[in-house]
Design an enzyme around this catalytic site. Structure first.
Site, PDB file in Angstrom:
ATOM      1  N   HIS A 182       0.676  -1.316   0.018  1.00  0.00           N
ATOM      2  CA  HIS A 182      -0.106  -0.297  -0.282  1.00  0.00           C
ATOM      3  C   HIS A 182       1.455   1.426  -0.103  1.00  0.00           C
ATOM      4  O   HIS A 182       2.123   1.492   0.553  1.00  0.00           O
ATOM      5  CB  HIS A 182      -0.901  -0.059   1.171  1.00  0.00           C
ATOM      6  CG  HIS A 182      -0.408   0.046   2.167  1.00  0.00           C
ATOM      7  ND1 HIS A 182       0.171  -1.374   2.901  1.00  0.00           N
ATOM      8  CD2 HIS A 182      -0.433   0.899   3.214  1.00  0.00           C
ATOM      9  CE1 HIS A 182       0.796  -0.718   4.435  1.00  0.00           C
ATOM     10  NE2 HIS A 182       0.444   0.546   4.805  1.00  0.00           N
ATOM     11  N   ASP A 214       5.952   4.659   4.685  1.00  0.00           N
ATOM     12  CA  ASP A 214       6.712   3.855   5.491  1.00  0.00           C
ATOM     13  C   ASP A 214       7.138   2.194   4.717  1.00  0.00           C
ATOM     14  O   ASP A 214       7.789   1.761   5.052  1.00  0.00           O
ATOM     15  CB  ASP A 214       6.646   3.822   7.281  1.00  0.00           C
ATOM     16  CG  ASP A 214       5.175   3.386   7.288  1.00  0.00           C
ATOM     17  OD1 ASP A 214       4.055   3.363   6.665  1.00  0.00           O
ATOM     18  OD2 ASP A 214       5.155   1.964   7.941  1.00  0.00           O
ATOM     19  N   HIS A 215       5.907   2.168   3.691  1.00  0.00           N
ATOM     20  CA  HIS A 215       6.482   0.896   2.502  1.00  0.00           C
ATOM     21  C   HIS A 215       6.710   1.146   1.694  1.00  0.00           C
ATOM     22  O   HIS A 215       6.946   0.616   0.422  1.00  0.00           O
ATOM     23  CB  HIS A 215       4.740   0.296   2.601  1.00  0.00           C
ATOM     24  CG  HIS A 215       4.634   0.019   4.158  1.00  0.00           C
ATOM     25  ND1 HIS A 215       4.233  -1.760   4.286  1.00  0.00           N
ATOM     26  CD2 HIS A 215       4.256   0.392   5.106  1.00  0.00           C
ATOM     27  CE1 HIS A 215       3.966  -1.747   5.566  1.00  0.00           C
ATOM     28  NE2 HIS A 215       3.620  -0.226   6.244  1.00  0.00           N
ATOM     29  N   HIS A 252      -7.106  -2.325   5.421  1.00  0.00           N
ATOM     30  CA  HIS A 252      -5.990  -1.301   6.245  1.00  0.00           C
ATOM     31  C   HIS A 252      -6.725   0.166   5.687  1.00  0.00           C
ATOM     32  O   HIS A 252      -8.087   0.519   5.623  1.00  0.00           O
ATOM     33  CB  HIS A 252      -4.961  -1.590   5.377  1.00  0.00           C
ATOM     34  CG  HIS A 252      -3.736  -0.808   6.773  1.00  0.00           C
ATOM     35  ND1 HIS A 252      -3.287  -0.626   7.614  1.00  0.00           N
ATOM     36  CD2 HIS A 252      -2.745   0.211   5.460  1.00  0.00           C
ATOM     37  CE1 HIS A 252      -3.106   0.438   7.905  1.00  0.00           C
ATOM     38  NE2 HIS A 252      -2.199   0.911   7.092  1.00  0.00           N
TER      39      HIS A 252
END
Lengths: 314, 314
Positions: free
Chosen positions: A62, A66-67, A140
């Site tokens: 996603h 941070d990803h 999420h």
């Protein structure tokens, strides 16, 4: 065939001195497959001894920073090192904008072909000769996916010495035998495949949840996986907050692992509040025994593929 | 007053296991001033024990990824930690686009006021009560700046005990004395400022080059600096390539340091090809003795401000 998982970043949302941001490498037959690409991934790859010129795919769960914020720097470094091999990216619809816009603003067009595929809500994401990757929607705060990497089952090992001893001529008969068919030689002798071919080799299966709260869909995706890499941002005390924020607890991850009948569970995306793994581990182990908490640079070598007897010829 | 420099990232272009991407922190009176913001800076700040809620300014030298890709992650972490204090960013014109667009694509608007200032070709960039930051154009492949942080000179230390002993009434006379004026008391006695006030305290000066090739402008900016932090991507053998790519060699950095009469020179932005500092150091020391090669987490505490006698009253 070697199938190895290397945890490059195991933090949740905010890094810590010990944990970099989310990124998980799967190394399979010289190919590098990354799940998520948190800030710092290029340096973690260097530290793990992974190169920048491998055949490579990146699956983004996603579009939270941070990803994904390690991707532009990784691509810039690949360009500085004159990568010419294609890089394949898979992720939510915003991934293309993110990659193209950061490349434009930073004046760093890639030196290599870039193929960006928008991942749909579920189903087949990419198919290679020896494995496929599937997605399922994760629960999420933003459009998110969980992924499974599934090796295809392979024919059993063919024994040419045995075939030659039986006088089977090399060629189409060998192929038909390996594919599981019984064949008839010119001398009339009937050869069944198990005479010269080992049992079918099953594929292995790795599932990565990305960020998600407890979900039924995930149990389906993770069914019979050899390895389930499950986010675990909060401990059981914070179950309500986990549900609100689209995250999971050790208990929830363990329930999914048990329901899905996976072989091994690894918890990752660990909040900075947990300095040691004990609490999360003890909570998960009440429900699922074969569980560990990931650390940066932890490596898991998956066992060789299991075998099963060939399905009888139709 | 403490003035400390912490090298958070000292690599050039590509990180190494030992060197993170460019970022230099200056800590002054509880304020944090960052020069460049390479990928990984938030984790380097954590490791260096720097918080995310200080009064803070970030000066970006230029919009190449290795100097700016740590900014979106740093800002996301600040938001996750509910920063409410203003963050001030200074840099080339593309900085605003970069920050706004990454924020939009990643759906992470900051929780704090953000003030972005476009830096012009030279002159005053920002003025605070106790220091100013100036820029000068650097000679690199893209619009780039070098920066100097210059503490203002401060009045000498006022000694209230001495003033009271001399019967000088607290108030405007104390101020006038500290500001360097001679005053006359009601009893007719004339008091010269040095009787109750210490010598003027000079400011300190730190200069950061960003990426640049050898340039005359830089000598001007660095004049009499206490600390010159100079990029040094290549050793002397690669002078031609350094000129082409807009980078510097140890010899060139040392010449600038000598011409500018700086007190101390630190080389940073070190290419991954140099595993140890010896070669770069030996080349620089032929021209300038007080030089070191930066390492990640190296800290330099600048000496206390020098003093000089007050300028005689006009």
């Amino acid at each position: 065939m070697s199938l190895k998982v290397i945890f490059l970043g195991t933090a949740g949302s905010i890094p810590t001195p010990k944990r970099s941001l989310p990124a998980i490498a799967v190394v399979r037959k010289g190919e590098l497959i990354l799940f998520d690409c948190g800030e710092g991934v290029q340096r973690q790859m260097l530290k793990a001894g992974l190169g920048f010129n491998k055949k490579m795919k990146v699956f983004i769960s996603h579009m939270h920073g941070d990803h994904v914020l390690g991707l532009p720097g990784l691509m810039q470094t690949m360009s500085l090192l004159h990568r010419s091999r294609k890089l394949e990216l898979f992720g939510p619809s915003d991934l293309r904008d993110f990659v193209e816009i950061t490349g434009e603003v930073l004046h760093s067009p890639p030196t290599f072909p870039l193929e960006i595929t928008e991942v749909g809500d579920d189903g087949l994401v990419c198919e290679e000769k020896e494995y496929s990757v599937f997605s399922a929607p994760a629960e999420h705060l933003t459009p998110s996916f969980s992924y499974s990497l599934v090796e295809k089952q392979r024919y059993g090992k063919f024994h040419p010495d045995k075939a030659e001893a039986l006088g089977i001529p090399e060629g189409v008969l060998w192929s038909r035998l390996q594919q599981g068919s019984t064949v008839k030689l010119q001398n009339g002798r009937v050869i069944s495949p198990e005479t010269v071919v080992g049992p079918l080799r099953l594929g292995r299966k790795i599932v990565y949840t990305g960020d998600t709260k407890h979900s039924v869909t995930l149990v389906e995706l993770a069914k019979n996986a050899d390895l389930l890499i499950h986010e675990c941002t909060f401990d059981n005390e914070f179950e309500e907050r986990a549900n609100e924020d689209g995250h999971s607890t050790p208990k929830q991850a363990a329930i999914t692992a048990a329901k899905a009948n996976v072989k091994r569970l690894i918890l990752t995306h660990i909040s900075a509040r947990y300095k040691t793994p004990e609490l999360l581990l003890s909570q998960a182990r009440k429900t699922f025994a074969n569980v560990d908490v990931a650390e940066d640079f932890m490596e898991i070598q998956l066992p060789l593929p299991r075998v099963k007897q060939r399905v009888p010829e139709a």
